[in-house]
Design a protein around this motif. Sequence first.
Motif, PDB file in Angstrom:
ATOM      1  N   UNK A  48       0.814  -1.226   0.000  1.00  0.00           N
ATOM      2  CA  UNK A  48       0.000   0.000   0.000  1.00  0.00           C
ATOM      3  C   UNK A  48       0.845   1.272   0.000  1.00  0.00           C
ATOM      4  N   UNK A  49       2.167   1.128  -0.057  1.00  0.00           N
ATOM      5  CA  UNK A  49       3.064   2.281  -0.076  1.00  0.00           C
ATOM      6  C   UNK A  49       3.460   2.783   1.296  1.00  0.00           C
ATOM      7  N   UNK A  50       2.826   2.280   2.341  1.00  0.00           N
ATOM      8  CA  UNK A  50       3.199   2.694   3.698  1.00  0.00           C
ATOM      9  C   UNK A  50       4.590   2.142   4.003  1.00  0.00           C
ATOM     10  N   UNK A  51       5.436   3.004   4.544  1.00  0.00           N
ATOM     11  CA  UNK A  51       6.814   2.630   4.816  1.00  0.00           C
ATOM     12  C   UNK A  51       7.762   2.986   3.680  1.00  0.00           C
ATOM     13  N   UNK A  52       7.227   3.489   2.577  1.00  0.00           N
ATOM     14  CA  UNK A  52       8.082   3.893   1.463  1.00  0.00           C
ATOM     15  C   UNK A  52       8.948   5.063   1.912  1.00  0.00           C
ATOM     16  N   UNK A  53      10.230   5.000   1.571  1.00  0.00           N
ATOM     17  CA  UNK A  53      11.188   6.046   1.930  1.00  0.00           C
ATOM     18  C   UNK A  53      11.697   6.675   0.642  1.00  0.00           C
ATOM     19  N   UNK A  54      11.581   8.010   0.568  1.00  0.00           N
ATOM     20  CA  UNK A  54      11.945   8.739  -0.638  1.00  0.00           C
ATOM     21  C   UNK A  54      12.921   9.856  -0.270  1.00  0.00           C
ATOM     22  N   UNK A  55      14.032   9.910  -0.997  1.00  0.00           N
ATOM     23  CA  UNK A  55      15.047  10.943  -0.814  1.00  0.00           C
ATOM     24  C   UNK A  55      14.798  12.037  -1.850  1.00  0.00           C
ATOM     25  N   UNK A  56      14.826  13.323  -1.397  1.00  0.00           N
ATOM     26  CA  UNK A  56      14.491  14.437  -2.282  1.00  0.00           C
ATOM     27  C   UNK A  56      15.532  15.542  -2.214  1.00  0.00           C
ATOM     28  N   UNK A  57      15.695  16.206  -3.336  1.00  0.00           N
ATOM     29  CA  UNK A  57      16.506  17.428  -3.435  1.00  0.00           C
ATOM     30  C   UNK A  57      15.561  18.467  -4.014  1.00  0.00           C
ATOM     31  N   UNK A  58      15.269  19.534  -3.251  1.00  0.00           N
ATOM     32  CA  UNK A  58      14.259  20.508  -3.648  1.00  0.00           C
ATOM     33  C   UNK A  58      14.786  21.931  -3.503  1.00  0.00           C
ATOM     34  N   UNK A  59      14.005  22.865  -4.087  1.00  0.00           N
ATOM     35  CA  UNK A  59      14.353  24.272  -3.962  1.00  0.00           C
ATOM     36  C   UNK A  59      13.100  25.107  -4.121  1.00  0.00           C
ATOM     37  N   UNK A  60      13.234  26.365  -3.812  1.00  0.00           N
ATOM     38  CA  UNK A  60      12.187  27.356  -4.040  1.00  0.00           C
ATOM     39  C   UNK A  60      12.802  28.493  -4.838  1.00  0.00           C
TER      40      UNK A  60
END
Length: 181
Positions: free
Chosen positions: A50-62
């Motif tokens: 169900x996607x619970x426990x999925x770990x996602x690494x992100x690089x973001x900006x504004x």
Amino acid sequence: MSSDYHFITHWRVQGTREEVAQILGDATDLPRWWPSVYLDVRVLDQGGADGVGRVVDLWTKGWLPYTLRWRFTTTENNREQGLALRAEGDFAGTGRWTFTQEGDSVDAMYDWRIRAEKPLLRRLTWLMRPAFSANHRWAMQRGEESLKLELQRRRLPPERAATVPPPPGPTFRRLLRKPSA
């Protein structure tokens, strides 16, 4: 003064809760349809079915001249009703998307409760809180615009959808060098 922030964002888009949940639930596609904010996304752990426990690494900006490295873990996935996550990294806290169908539109509400952990943000919160808050609002406005375009693109015949360019990212994004992982 605390480095805590609480943002509530409302998006109103034409579509169904299922469509919005599908788009926002696919983290790996964020850099394509929301390029003004998402520079890189990597799934580190798929989690359960169900996607619970999925770990996602992100690089973001504004629009402010800094980037953020953070990751989220999906803590709830109620499909078309919404999802929740726990964030850690340059900021830490929780986020919750709630999707409400209203006729042919969806109200997508995001409740984001975070604490700045990036040293620059934490140290300057007392001075820069209005600018940091405006940066968040800018990013979320770009998200709503990009989501509307993505919903339109998905409704086109496949041969036309492939020719639609993604929304523009910031012009100086090309100048940024991706940090080593």
